[in-house]
Design an enzyme around this catalytic site. Structure first.
Site, PDB file in Angstrom:
ATOM      1  N   GLU A  46       1.350  -8.190  11.735  1.00 53.93           N
ATOM      2  CA  GLU A  46       1.117  -7.091  10.789  1.00 53.93           C
ATOM      3  C   GLU A  46       1.772  -7.451   9.463  1.00 53.93           C
ATOM      4  O   GLU A  46       2.961  -7.771   9.406  1.00 53.93           O
ATOM      5  CB  GLU A  46       1.712  -5.791  11.348  1.00 53.93           C
ATOM      6  CG  GLU A  46       1.892  -4.670  10.344  1.00 53.93           C
ATOM      7  CD  GLU A  46       0.594  -4.178   9.718  1.00 53.93           C
ATOM      8  OE1 GLU A  46       0.483  -4.191   8.470  1.00 53.93           O
ATOM      9  OE2 GLU A  46      -0.309  -3.789  10.476  1.00 53.93           O
ATOM     10  N   ASP A  90      -7.443  -5.044  13.717  1.00 53.48           N
ATOM     11  CA  ASP A  90      -7.391  -3.615  13.399  1.00 53.48           C
ATOM     12  C   ASP A  90      -6.958  -3.492  11.952  1.00 53.48           C
ATOM     13  O   ASP A  90      -5.786  -3.351  11.636  1.00 53.48           O
ATOM     14  CB  ASP A  90      -6.407  -2.895  14.329  1.00 53.48           C
ATOM     15  CG  ASP A  90      -6.363  -1.398  14.060  1.00 53.48           C
ATOM     16  OD1 ASP A  90      -7.294  -0.880  13.422  1.00 53.48           O
ATOM     17  OD2 ASP A  90      -5.389  -0.745  14.487  1.00 53.48           O
ATOM     18  N   SER A  91      -7.914  -3.598  11.067  1.00 52.36           N
ATOM     19  CA  SER A  91      -7.611  -3.630   9.639  1.00 52.36           C
ATOM     20  C   SER A  91      -8.154  -2.396   8.949  1.00 52.36           C
ATOM     21  O   SER A  91      -8.950  -1.639   9.499  1.00 52.36           O
ATOM     22  CB  SER A  91      -8.241  -4.868   9.002  1.00 52.36           C
ATOM     23  OG  SER A  91      -9.652  -4.728   8.993  1.00 52.36           O
ATOM     24  N   THR A  92      -7.701  -2.216   7.720  1.00 50.83           N
ATOM     25  CA  THR A  92      -8.325  -1.224   6.856  1.00 50.83           C
ATOM     26  C   THR A  92      -9.712  -1.731   6.469  1.00 50.83           C
ATOM     27  O   THR A  92     -10.110  -2.836   6.829  1.00 50.83           O
ATOM     28  CB  THR A  92      -7.472  -1.000   5.595  1.00 50.83           C
ATOM     29  OG1 THR A  92      -7.270  -2.274   4.945  1.00 50.83           O
ATOM     30  CG2 THR A  92      -6.108  -0.427   5.962  1.00 50.83           C
ATOM     31  N   ASP A  93     -10.458  -0.951   5.716  1.00 46.04           N
ATOM     32  CA  ASP A  93     -11.774  -1.374   5.259  1.00 46.04           C
ATOM     33  C   ASP A  93     -11.637  -2.595   4.342  1.00 46.04           C
ATOM     34  O   ASP A  93     -10.551  -2.868   3.820  1.00 46.04           O
ATOM     35  CB  ASP A  93     -12.467  -0.219   4.529  1.00 46.04           C
ATOM     36  CG  ASP A  93     -12.818   0.921   5.488  1.00 46.04           C
ATOM     37  OD1 ASP A  93     -13.334   0.627   6.574  1.00 46.04           O
ATOM     38  OD2 ASP A  93     -12.551   2.088   5.152  1.00 46.04           O
ATOM     39  N   GLN A 103       0.833  -1.206   0.000  1.00 45.43           N
ATOM     40  CA  GLN A 103       0.000   0.000   0.000  1.00 45.43           C
ATOM     41  C   GLN A 103       0.866   1.253   0.000  1.00 45.43           C
ATOM     42  O   GLN A 103       2.075   1.195   0.241  1.00 45.43           O
ATOM     43  CB  GLN A 103      -0.909  -0.006   1.229  1.00 45.43           C
ATOM     44  CG  GLN A 103      -0.166  -0.124   2.548  1.00 45.43           C
ATOM     45  CD  GLN A 103      -1.027  -0.666   3.670  1.00 45.43           C
ATOM     46  OE1 GLN A 103      -2.241  -0.576   3.653  1.00 45.43           O
ATOM     47  NE2 GLN A 103      -0.390  -1.249   4.681  1.00 45.43           N
ATOM     48  N   ASP A 138       0.768   0.459  13.869  1.00 39.67           N
ATOM     49  CA  ASP A 138       1.270   1.634  14.583  1.00 39.67           C
ATOM     50  C   ASP A 138       1.616   1.317  16.031  1.00 39.67           C
ATOM     51  O   ASP A 138       2.287   2.107  16.702  1.00 39.67           O
ATOM     52  CB  ASP A 138       0.244   2.770  14.534  1.00 39.67           C
ATOM     53  CG  ASP A 138      -1.124   2.343  15.041  1.00 39.67           C
ATOM     54  OD1 ASP A 138      -1.284   2.206  16.264  1.00 39.67           O
ATOM     55  OD2 ASP A 138      -2.038   2.143  14.219  1.00 39.67           O
ATOM     56  N   ASP A 164       1.546 -12.597   7.445  1.00 40.33           N
ATOM     57  CA  ASP A 164       0.147 -12.658   7.021  1.00 40.33           C
ATOM     58  C   ASP A 164      -0.731 -13.145   8.177  1.00 40.33           C
ATOM     59  O   ASP A 164      -0.592 -14.279   8.634  1.00 40.33           O
ATOM     60  CB  ASP A 164       0.039 -13.601   5.830  1.00 40.33           C
ATOM     61  CG  ASP A 164      -1.346 -13.631   5.218  1.00 40.33           C
ATOM     62  OD1 ASP A 164      -2.283 -13.055   5.816  1.00 40.33           O
ATOM     63  OD2 ASP A 164      -1.491 -14.230   4.137  1.00 40.33           O
ATOM     64  N   GLY A 165      -1.632 -12.289   8.626  1.00 44.03           N
ATOM     65  CA  GLY A 165      -2.528 -12.663   9.717  1.00 44.03           C
ATOM     66  C   GLY A 165      -3.432 -13.823   9.356  1.00 44.03           C
ATOM     67  O   GLY A 165      -3.769 -14.653  10.219  1.00 44.03           O
TER      68      GLY A 165
END
Length: 290
Positions: A107, A158-161, A32, A87, A139-140
């Site tokens: 992560e 806690d992921s992105t959309d 990303q 983060d 990789d989760g």
């Protein structure tokens, strides 16, 4: 000198922008686009693929609610798995619980971890060096698929959309494996978007989880930089339904964990009240809880 602004690109026809006082990093990782900048209003800001992820000014709201609610909804959470959250803010909040013995964070994008350590050190604090923490760049999905049955009490996603990198964290296979690796009282939480703009996320995620968990619910948090009103956090539990727990239960667990009085948003009262959803949100939560 001309002003520099960063416009969030989450929605095509509505959004927010920040006045940039200094750009700290702009990296295209293997997964990303990552930008970290200093703003005039919100301190330092992390942006992934054009979407605001965290700001120094209001990160405590999201991090506290994503962490303290599930950890304290469990009778005695000792082993916590964190997926994403590069983060380090969730890791920090999990480790604030003195009752937690082990926190594994997986992560996928190591660049987010490194840039956060370099430019957002206050978010994680000393969590990276806590002996109870295990940080894995990987990789989760793969980690969950290979983890042993019943190996965690709480899973925090806690992921992105559910687009791009985060898309695979919202599948039947993923939730099936999560249910398998959770203990008998185990539960999972993940963000389900801002329902005023993203109602489908809450509905579809809840339907999917209901295939594998007896209790599916959601709670809310008011995060200023997640535009559109309340953010919903979806929870699924194998034990007691989290939205039936009492104020006395949560307060006692928080006292045992030694976090009472240490937070800026979460309180036992906020915890219990956050499951009382406004009708415009509740209507998107399927009637699946047993």
């Amino acid at each position: 000198m001309a002003e520099t602004w960063i416009n969030e690109t989450l929605y095509p026809d509505w959004g927010q922008r920040f006045l940039v006082t200094r750009e700290l990093a702009r990296v295209k990782s293997d997964f990303q686009d990552v930008v970290v900048f200093e703003s005039s209003s919100h301190g330092r800001v992390l942006v992934l693929d054009g979407v605001i992820q965290i700001t120094e000014r209001d990160e405590f709201v999201y991090q506290e609610m994503l962490t303290h609610v599930p950890v304290l909804a469990h009778p005695c959470a000792k082993r916590v798995l964190i997926i994403g959250a590069g983060d380090g803010g969730v890791l920090r909040r999990v480790l604030e619980h003195k009752t937690v013995e082990k926190a594994v964070m997986v992560e996928i994008d190591g660049a987010v971890i490194e840039l956060s350590k370099q430019h957002l050190p206050n978010i994680a604090g000393d969590a990276w060096n806590d002996p109870r923490a295990e940080v894995i760049v990987g990789d989760g999905i793969d980690y969950v698929a290979k983890a042993a049955d019943g190996s965690f009490d709480v899973i925090i996603v806690d992921s992105t959309d559910p687009i791009g990198v985060g898309e695979v964290l919202f599948t039947d296979e993923f939730y099936s494996n999560c249910a398998r690796i959770l203990s008998d009282e185990g539960l999972i939480v993940n963000q389900c978007g801002v329902p005023f703009m993203q109602a489908d996320e809450l509905y579809e995620t809840s339907l999917r989880r209901a295939k594998f968990f007896p209790h599916v619910s959601a709670y809310v948090a008011a995060v200023p930089t997640y535009v559109g009103g309340f953010m919903t956090l979806g929870m699924a539990s194998k034990g007691q339904s989290p939205n039936t727990q009492t104020l006395e239960q949560i307060r006692a667990r928080a006292e045992a964990a030694n976090i009472l009085g240490t937070t800026r948003y979460w309180t036992p009262e906020i915890h219990v009240g956050s499951f009382n959803l406004p009708p415009y949100i509740a209507e998107h939560l399927p009637k699946t809880d047993k």
